[in-house]
Design a protein around this motif. Sequence first.
Motif, PDB file in Angstrom:
ATOM      1  N   GLY A  38       0.811  -1.200   0.000  1.00 35.07           N
ATOM      2  CA  GLY A  38       0.000   0.000   0.000  1.00 35.07           C
ATOM      3  C   GLY A  38       0.848   1.255   0.000  1.00 35.07           C
ATOM      4  O   GLY A  38       2.071   1.213  -0.143  1.00 35.07           O
ATOM      5  N   ALA A  39       0.205   2.404   0.137  1.00 34.52           N
ATOM      6  CA  ALA A  39       0.900   3.686   0.116  1.00 34.52           C
ATOM      7  C   ALA A  39       1.952   3.733   1.207  1.00 34.52           C
ATOM      8  O   ALA A  39       1.662   3.496   2.379  1.00 34.52           O
ATOM      9  CB  ALA A  39      -0.103   4.827   0.302  1.00 34.52           C
ATOM     10  N   GLY A  40       3.200   4.028   0.825  1.00 36.29           N
ATOM     11  CA  GLY A  40       4.286   4.038   1.785  1.00 36.29           C
ATOM     12  C   GLY A  40       4.651   2.669   2.294  1.00 36.29           C
ATOM     13  O   GLY A  40       5.382   2.544   3.281  1.00 36.29           O
ATOM     14  N   MET A  41       4.131   1.605   1.612  1.00 33.82           N
ATOM     15  CA  MET A  41       4.321   0.220   2.070  1.00 33.82           C
ATOM     16  C   MET A  41       3.858   0.097   3.517  1.00 33.82           C
ATOM     17  O   MET A  41       4.468  -0.589   4.340  1.00 33.82           O
ATOM     18  CB  MET A  41       5.798  -0.194   1.907  1.00 33.82           C
ATOM     19  CG  MET A  41       6.298  -0.071   0.482  1.00 33.82           C
ATOM     20  SD  MET A  41       8.077  -0.322   0.326  1.00 33.82           S
ATOM     21  CE  MET A  41       8.194  -2.054   0.763  1.00 33.82           C
ATOM     22  N   ASN A  42       2.757   0.736   3.811  1.00 30.76           N
ATOM     23  CA  ASN A  42       2.380   1.047   5.184  1.00 30.76           C
ATOM     24  C   ASN A  42       1.015   0.500   5.604  1.00 30.76           C
ATOM     25  O   ASN A  42       0.703   0.474   6.774  1.00 30.76           O
ATOM     26  CB  ASN A  42       2.357   2.578   5.328  1.00 30.76           C
ATOM     27  CG  ASN A  42       2.572   3.067   6.724  1.00 30.76           C
ATOM     28  OD1 ASN A  42       3.677   3.011   7.211  1.00 30.76           O
ATOM     29  ND2 ASN A  42       1.515   3.532   7.361  1.00 30.76           N
ATOM     30  N   ASP A  43       0.198   0.057   4.626  1.00 33.01           N
ATOM     31  CA  ASP A  43      -1.172  -0.347   4.949  1.00 33.01           C
ATOM     32  C   ASP A  43      -1.244  -1.743   5.554  1.00 33.01           C
ATOM     33  O   ASP A  43      -1.956  -1.988   6.525  1.00 33.01           O
ATOM     34  CB  ASP A  43      -2.049  -0.334   3.693  1.00 33.01           C
ATOM     35  CG  ASP A  43      -2.292   1.052   3.150  1.00 33.01           C
ATOM     36  OD1 ASP A  43      -1.997   2.028   3.860  1.00 33.01           O
ATOM     37  OD2 ASP A  43      -2.770   1.167   2.012  1.00 33.01           O
TER      38      ASP A  43
END
Length: 270
Positions: free
Chosen positions: A228-233
């Motif tokens: 996900g966005a920023g490898m963050n989700d």
Amino acid sequence: MIQIPGKIFLFGEYAVMQGGEAVIAAVSPHYHVHGEGRLHPDSPAALFLNEHGIPNSLEVTDGPGRGFGSSTAELIAANQMILKPMNTADLWAWYRERFYPASGADLAVQSMALNEGTGFYQFQIQGDSFRIQKLTVPYLFQSNCLVFQCPPSQKIPTHNHLEKHSDDSLENQLANAFVHRWLSGFDPRLMNEWAEYLAHSCRESLFARDVRKTFASIDGVVGVKGCGAGMNDVFLVSMDQANPIQTLKSVHRVAEHLELKFMGALDERV
């Protein structure tokens, strides 16, 4: 009520925005979308309904939550509310025109999974259209790749993040090589390499990096990757089978400390 699978990117996020290939898992639990409630007015589904003169009256009442494709699930459900629903290709083109640089890969995969079922899909944008196929993946990701969701306070707004990185160059040839290396052997350690590549490209948030490094330090963990966005989700944690019980306990202990929510195991039946 319309039930729509969620999604998780394994490889190719960011690269897919520029024509690279991606591997995406369509997963359960499904989103349950009802014709009641009210969408966020700036959401793709709300814009779609407004353009078709239909009241903003959809609501997701169950499912995996944010980070697994909730906004595209809403759009797929909104499409079912119009008199003549668009086919997947036309709905994808509508989405790309209005929400570029988003790739629409999740929209295409979640739409296809309505008929083809959960599992792994290979996706690539080709000009004004796309190529997609369902993959057959063997035992590797059955039961030993765990899925965790980040705390809501760490969620990064997807579209703003993609706009920030829309002009950043990625080596599509290198990105595609990760996809094909994984397809040739389904090696979970490739998740580490892809994550490091995105991190060095400044696409990984500090929170995601801390989570990834902490999980990777656990004995028995062979692959870790944020999505996900920023490898963050969402975080994928793949374990070997040498001492699975002890590794599993350590992984869950770390996840609890990091306030991550356990979602289940990633496999072809999730």
